[in-house]
Design an enzyme around this catalytic site. Sequence first.
Site, mmCIF file in Angstrom:
data_model
loop_
_atom_site.group_PDB
_atom_site.id
_atom_site.type_symbol
_atom_site.label_atom_id
_atom_site.label_comp_id
_atom_site.label_asym_id
_atom_site.label_seq_id
_atom_site.Cartn_x
_atom_site.Cartn_y
_atom_site.Cartn_z
ATOM 1 N N LYS A 165 -70.933 -16.215 13.201
ATOM 2 C CA LYS A 165 -69.669 -16.877 12.885
ATOM 3 C C LYS A 165 -69.281 -17.850 13.994
ATOM 4 O O LYS A 165 -69.213 -17.487 15.178
ATOM 5 C CB LYS A 165 -68.554 -15.855 12.681
ATOM 6 C CG LYS A 165 -68.725 -15.009 11.424
ATOM 7 C CD LYS A 165 -68.729 -15.843 10.155
ATOM 8 C CE LYS A 165 -68.829 -14.987 8.901
ATOM 9 N NZ LYS A 165 -68.911 -15.809 7.672
ATOM 10 N N LYS A 265 -70.793 -17.383 -4.804
ATOM 11 C CA LYS A 265 -69.925 -16.209 -4.802
ATOM 12 C C LYS A 265 -69.505 -15.898 -6.242
ATOM 13 O O LYS A 265 -68.918 -16.739 -6.931
ATOM 14 C CB LYS A 265 -68.684 -16.478 -3.946
ATOM 15 C CG LYS A 265 -68.959 -16.700 -2.452
ATOM 16 C CD LYS A 265 -69.316 -15.408 -1.759
ATOM 17 C CE LYS A 265 -69.024 -15.418 -0.261
ATOM 18 N NZ LYS A 265 -69.642 -16.463 0.508
#
Length: 371
Positions: A165, A265
């Site tokens: 991240k 997604k």
Amino acid sequence: MRIETIRAYRVVQPFVGGTYSMSKGRSAEAFDSLIVAMTADTGLTGWGEMAPLGTFYSPAFAAGARAGVVEIAPHLIGQDPQAPLRIARLMDTVFKGHPYIKSALDMACCDLAARAADVPLVTWLGGRDGEAAELYKVVTHGSAEAMAATAARFVAEGFGRLQVKVGGPVRDDIERVAAVAAAVPKGTVLFCDANAGWTPFQARQFADATRDIDYVFEQPCTTIEECLSVRRSLGKPMVLDESVASLADVLEIHRLGVADGLTLKISRLGGVTRTQQIRDLAVDLGFMITVEDTGGAEIDTAAMAHLSLSTPEERRLHAIAFHEWVTVRTARNAPPVTGRHMGVPPGPGLGIDVEPELLGEPFLDLTRTSI
């Protein structure tokens, strides 16, 4: 076959590792999951699940999903779950937009239809390609030392793919990624995921300073156009995630040549049915594909596994086992995980044996005779 009953549950699923942190100080403590049980007049039940990551990740929130499913579900009673594309169109007709609300309902339809056909969902989605999908692990935002230690631990556990991240202060993230890269063996696959946290200026700063590190750049900026401006000066592969919300987005990304890969997604696209449509087109367009979701436990992870393993192996990037992220169980079984690989549960449909007693009382209990 007709849909007789729809029940919906709320299940809060705390994270095993505590707070999940990403760019711009965004964090969450749990998935707030919506689970749907859809029972047909044959006695078969299909299951669906969706869970947004907090209120900050996608244009979706848990309370909205619960309110929306109450509005949509009555329109599905009496419909044939073996026609999920027709049901997807019906949901779009009676409730405009908000695909995340429709995702668990669509997933339950697909599970029910595959159970009725007595085939695993992976077969119903086009057929299995490969025995298992390779898993990746997420190195969440923290100090450079903490992120390097986490990355080294994951590699020691046998994982060869890490999502790191980024998306915070650029100079800090340069230090973080350099520390992670130095802590893992050469050949470890790194994805630097900014979760749309940077401006093009910041993303180019980061890319320029990390040219000597081997990684895939994931969703550096918010819009397709911003990511394109970074892509033009980038010598590394790029994957888009948050920018992929529709079939039109995929076509635009392809036309502009913005990315090499896409993360699809399920809830962002409106369910398994729409995800399969977009996945199949994206494969034919030449994209590398990851199929996952915004959150959930065994049910949602099973859907991710079936969609992943019905994606051609040469076009599949990796997968994630969300049911291992949370402290609660919703089923007797789960997608099988062996080391760094995940398969699909055996049996028809999703292959998941959900335990209703683990879900609590439904907030919606709708039957054909009650409407």
